[in-house]
Design a protein around this motif. Structure first.
Motif, short mmCIF file in Angstrom:
data_model
loop_
_atom_site.label_atom_id
_atom_site.label_comp_id
_atom_site.label_asym_id
_atom_site.label_seq_id
_atom_site.Cartn_x
_atom_site.Cartn_y
_atom_site.Cartn_z
N SER A 151 6.64 2.21 -1.49
CA SER A 151 6.12 1.17 -2.37
C SER A 151 5.11 1.72 -3.37
CB SER A 151 5.46 0.07 -1.54
OG SER A 151 4.81 -0.87 -2.37
N VAL A 152 5.11 1.15 -4.57
CA VAL A 152 4.11 1.50 -5.57
C VAL A 152 2.70 1.20 -5.06
CG1 VAL A 152 4.19 -0.75 -6.73
CG2 VAL A 152 3.51 1.27 -8.01
N PHE A 153 2.60 0.24 -4.14
CA PHE A 153 1.33 -0.08 -3.51
C PHE A 153 0.73 1.16 -2.85
CE2 PHE A 153 -0.86 -1.41 0.45
CZ PHE A 153 -1.87 -2.19 -0.08
N MET A 154 1.56 1.92 -2.17
CA MET A 154 1.04 3.12 -1.50
C MET A 154 0.83 4.27 -2.48
SD MET A 154 0.19 2.37 1.44
CE MET A 154 -0.52 4.01 1.56
N GLU A 155 1.62 4.35 -3.52
CA GLU A 155 1.40 5.40 -4.52
C GLU A 155 -0.01 5.30 -5.09
OE1 GLU A 155 2.99 6.72 -8.94
OE2 GLU A 155 4.38 5.70 -7.58
N HIS A 156 -0.42 4.10 -5.42
CA HIS A 156 -1.76 3.93 -5.99
C HIS A 156 -2.84 4.09 -4.93
CE1 HIS A 156 -0.23 3.03 -9.89
NE2 HIS A 156 0.41 1.97 -9.50
N ASN A 157 -2.56 3.70 -3.69
CA ASN A 157 -3.55 3.90 -2.63
C ASN A 157 -3.75 5.37 -2.31
OD1 ASN A 157 -4.87 1.52 -1.08
ND2 ASN A 157 -2.85 0.74 -1.64
N TRP A 158 -2.67 6.15 -2.35
CA TRP A 158 -2.82 7.59 -2.12
C TRP A 158 -3.63 8.24 -3.25
CZ3 TRP A 158 -2.51 10.34 2.05
CH2 TRP A 158 -1.68 9.94 3.11
N ARG A 159 -3.44 7.76 -4.46
CA ARG A 159 -4.22 8.32 -5.57
C ARG A 159 -5.70 7.97 -5.43
NH1 ARG A 159 0.48 7.65 -9.24
NH2 ARG A 159 1.17 9.81 -9.62
N LEU A 160 -5.98 6.75 -4.96
CA LEU A 160 -7.37 6.39 -4.71
C LEU A 160 -7.97 7.28 -3.63
CD1 LEU A 160 -7.46 2.46 -4.72
CD2 LEU A 160 -8.43 4.02 -6.40
N TYR A 161 -7.20 7.52 -2.59
CA TYR A 161 -7.71 8.37 -1.52
C TYR A 161 -7.92 9.80 -2.02
CZ TYR A 161 -8.24 11.28 2.51
OH TYR A 161 -8.75 12.21 3.38
N GLN A 179 3.62 -2.91 7.94
CA GLN A 179 4.03 -4.22 8.45
C GLN A 179 4.84 -5.01 7.42
OE1 GLN A 179 4.00 -4.91 11.51
NE2 GLN A 179 2.81 -3.06 12.01
N HIS A 180 4.52 -4.85 6.15
CA HIS A 180 5.37 -5.46 5.13
C HIS A 180 6.73 -4.77 5.06
CE1 HIS A 180 1.78 -7.54 3.62
NE2 HIS A 180 2.62 -8.33 2.99
N TYR A 181 6.74 -3.48 5.30
CA TYR A 181 7.99 -2.72 5.23
C TYR A 181 9.00 -3.19 6.27
CZ TYR A 181 11.06 1.32 4.59
OH TYR A 181 12.14 2.13 4.32
N ILE A 182 8.54 -3.50 7.49
CA ILE A 182 9.47 -3.96 8.52
C ILE A 182 9.69 -5.47 8.48
CG2 ILE A 182 8.91 -2.03 10.04
CD1 ILE A 182 7.36 -4.07 11.80
N GLU A 183 8.86 -6.20 7.73
CA GLU A 183 8.97 -7.67 7.73
C GLU A 183 10.35 -8.13 7.28
OE1 GLU A 183 7.74 -11.77 7.95
OE2 GLU A 183 7.08 -9.90 8.90
N GLU A 184 10.80 -7.66 6.13
CA GLU A 184 12.10 -8.08 5.61
C GLU A 184 13.23 -7.34 6.30
OE1 GLU A 184 14.61 -8.14 1.38
OE2 GLU A 184 12.46 -7.73 1.38
N ARG A 185 13.00 -6.09 6.65
CA ARG A 185 14.07 -5.25 7.18
C ARG A 185 14.38 -5.52 8.65
NH1 ARG A 185 11.35 -2.77 3.21
NH2 ARG A 185 12.51 -1.47 1.72
N VAL A 186 13.41 -6.06 9.39
CA VAL A 186 13.65 -6.33 10.81
C VAL A 186 13.23 -7.75 11.18
CG1 VAL A 186 13.13 -5.64 13.18
CG2 VAL A 186 13.33 -3.90 11.42
N ILE A 187 11.95 -8.09 11.01
CA ILE A 187 11.44 -9.36 11.51
C ILE A 187 12.18 -10.54 10.90
CG2 ILE A 187 9.39 -10.78 11.86
CD1 ILE A 187 9.34 -8.03 13.25
N ASP A 326 11.16 -2.42 -3.23
CA ASP A 326 9.71 -2.43 -3.04
C ASP A 326 9.28 -3.80 -2.52
OD1 ASP A 326 6.95 -2.18 -3.18
OD2 ASP A 326 6.99 -1.10 -5.10
N TRP A 327 8.61 -3.82 -1.37
CA TRP A 327 8.14 -5.08 -0.82
C TRP A 327 7.01 -5.67 -1.63
CZ3 TRP A 327 3.02 -5.22 0.10
CH2 TRP A 327 2.35 -4.03 0.36
N TYR A 328 6.28 -4.84 -2.40
CA TYR A 328 5.10 -5.33 -3.10
C TYR A 328 5.50 -6.21 -4.29
CZ TYR A 328 0.81 -5.66 -5.70
OH TYR A 328 -0.27 -6.15 -6.37
N LYS A 329 4.96 -7.42 -4.30
CA LYS A 329 5.30 -8.37 -5.37
C LYS A 329 4.08 -8.81 -6.18
CE LYS A 329 9.68 -8.56 -4.25
NZ LYS A 329 9.65 -7.63 -3.10
N ASN A 330 2.92 -8.96 -5.54
CA ASN A 330 1.73 -9.40 -6.26
C ASN A 330 0.47 -8.96 -5.53
OD1 ASN A 330 0.88 -11.54 -4.30
ND2 ASN A 330 2.87 -12.40 -4.88
N THR A 331 -0.67 -9.15 -6.16
CA THR A 331 -1.93 -8.65 -5.60
C THR A 331 -2.56 -9.60 -4.60
OG1 THR A 331 -3.05 -9.54 -7.57
CG2 THR A 331 -2.46 -7.19 -7.57
#
Length: 370
Positions: A151-161, A179-187, A326-331
């Protein structure tokens, strides 16, 4: 100054605001790879495939990475939670659950647990390996995360880190992401909802409410918490944050790490409580269940709770590729960064034994009215 999400409202922190601005402004841009970048991608794909063979290999890979990069807290958290996933898998073939679940239901549960464990590793391990390349070569390669479907969410979080070295912020982001990654794919997946979350929903609830995520120590004290409302995304994220706070508690972290380093993960609960569990089965000849424990003590010192090693309980699974997207849709996701109430850790060994006693009572009740 490093942030502590356990003590402050990170939602108002400048780094979180910066993340929000970045996520609102643009997505990752796919581009052609240089020869070196292509080499990195191929190597990470290869190493991920090898390490994602089963729960044992995944759990070991997390710990190996953490010991090489101890600034990445999440890797150790993932290792300890993955140990618990393995114990849950072998429970299905242990003393208790075969009396409550038929073979088809055991298979469904295992595939559910295995798929979650596999998916999280498939998404997270390339992130860890790519960070290692960035660290080694002192270069930002995080644009390559999109090539692994991260997810782009993690790309930006890794850059912050990478810029601010805030381990807590990164760990919370990875908890939110997994948890978002498995939400749609499993849960929320129709197949798993039909076979697990709905068809045998009451049994799922009973099992998870009696189940604990445990962090053992070398002295065999058990810390952790019971699982509640596993099907709810916000509850899984809250559990992850709470477990993170516990695992890195200043009074206990060194004990948890010592246990992990000195105890190989086999999937058997004998790994942390050999006085109560054993990997060899001695079933009664008449196939009737008889109580094994009273409190935390064995009724008969010669008979322990059967907890097999994973390789004897289940065969490796050939997984279908994970769904892209990408599971990320909004902030709105940033609300998950808010602090949680701090709780002073205390051993849960007695509570865990009470759960086992309830399991035995459920079996005896079912056996009586069978």
């Amino acid at each position: 100054m490093l942030l502590d999400w356990r003590d402050a409202h990170m939602i108002s922190n400048p780094l979180v605001k910066k993340l929000k601005q970045n996520l609102n402004s643009h997505k990752s841009i796919l581009k052609s790879l240089t020869a070196n970048e292509l080499k990195i991608v191929k190597e990470i794909e290869k190493r991920t495939t090898i390490a994602n063979k089963n729960n044992i290999s995944r759990t070991s890979a997390y710990l190996e990475f953490y010991l090489d990069h101890q600034e990445i807290d999440w890797a150790f958290l993932a290792h300890m939670v993955s140990r618990n996933a393995g114990w849950n898998m072998t429970d299905l073939k242990g003393t208790y659950l075969p009396f409550l679940l038929n073979e088809e239901e055991q298979e469904y549960f295992f595939l559910f647990l295995e798929r979650c464990n596999w998916l999280i590793f498939q998404d997270a391990y390339p992130q860890l390996l790519l960070y290692a390349y960035c660290k080694k070569e002192n270069k930002d390669y995080f644009h390559l995360l999109s090539h692994f479907g991260v997810s782009v969410f993690m790309e930006h979080n890794w850059r912050l880190y990478y810029t601010y070295k805030d381990a807590s912020l990164l760990t919370v982001a990875l908890i939110i992401n997994e948890q978002h990654y498995i939400e749609e794919r499993v849960i929320q997946n129709a197949h798993y909802k039909a076979t697990i979350m709905e068809s045998i929903d009451l049994k799922v609830q009973d099992w998870f409410q009696l189940n604990f995520i445990l962090f053992p120590t070398p002295s065999r004290d058990l810390f952790g918490q019971s699982i509640q409302q596993f099907q709810l995304l916000k509850e899984r994220i809250a559990i992850g944050k709470s477990l993170y706070s516990l695992l890195f508690h200043k009074d206990y972290f060194s004990q948890f790490l010592t246990y992990a380093k000195n105890t190989s993960h086999t999937g058997s609960r004998k790994d942390y409580w050999p006085d109560l569990f054993h990997e060899v089965n001695n079933p009664p000849s008449n196939h009737q269940f008889y109580p094994i424990i009273e409190g935390c003590s064995l009724v008969d010192l010669t008979k322990k709770i059967y907890s097999p090693v994973l390789v004897h309980a289940w065969k490796d699974i050939d997984h279908t590729p994970s769904k892209r997207g990408d599971w990320y849709k909004n902030t709105n996701i940033l609300a998950y960064y808010r602090k949680q109430k701090k709780v002073q850790p205390s051993p849960v060994s007695d509570s865990y034994c009470q759960a086992l006693n309830k399991m035995e009572l459920a079996i005896l009740t079912k056996q009586k009215f069978k």
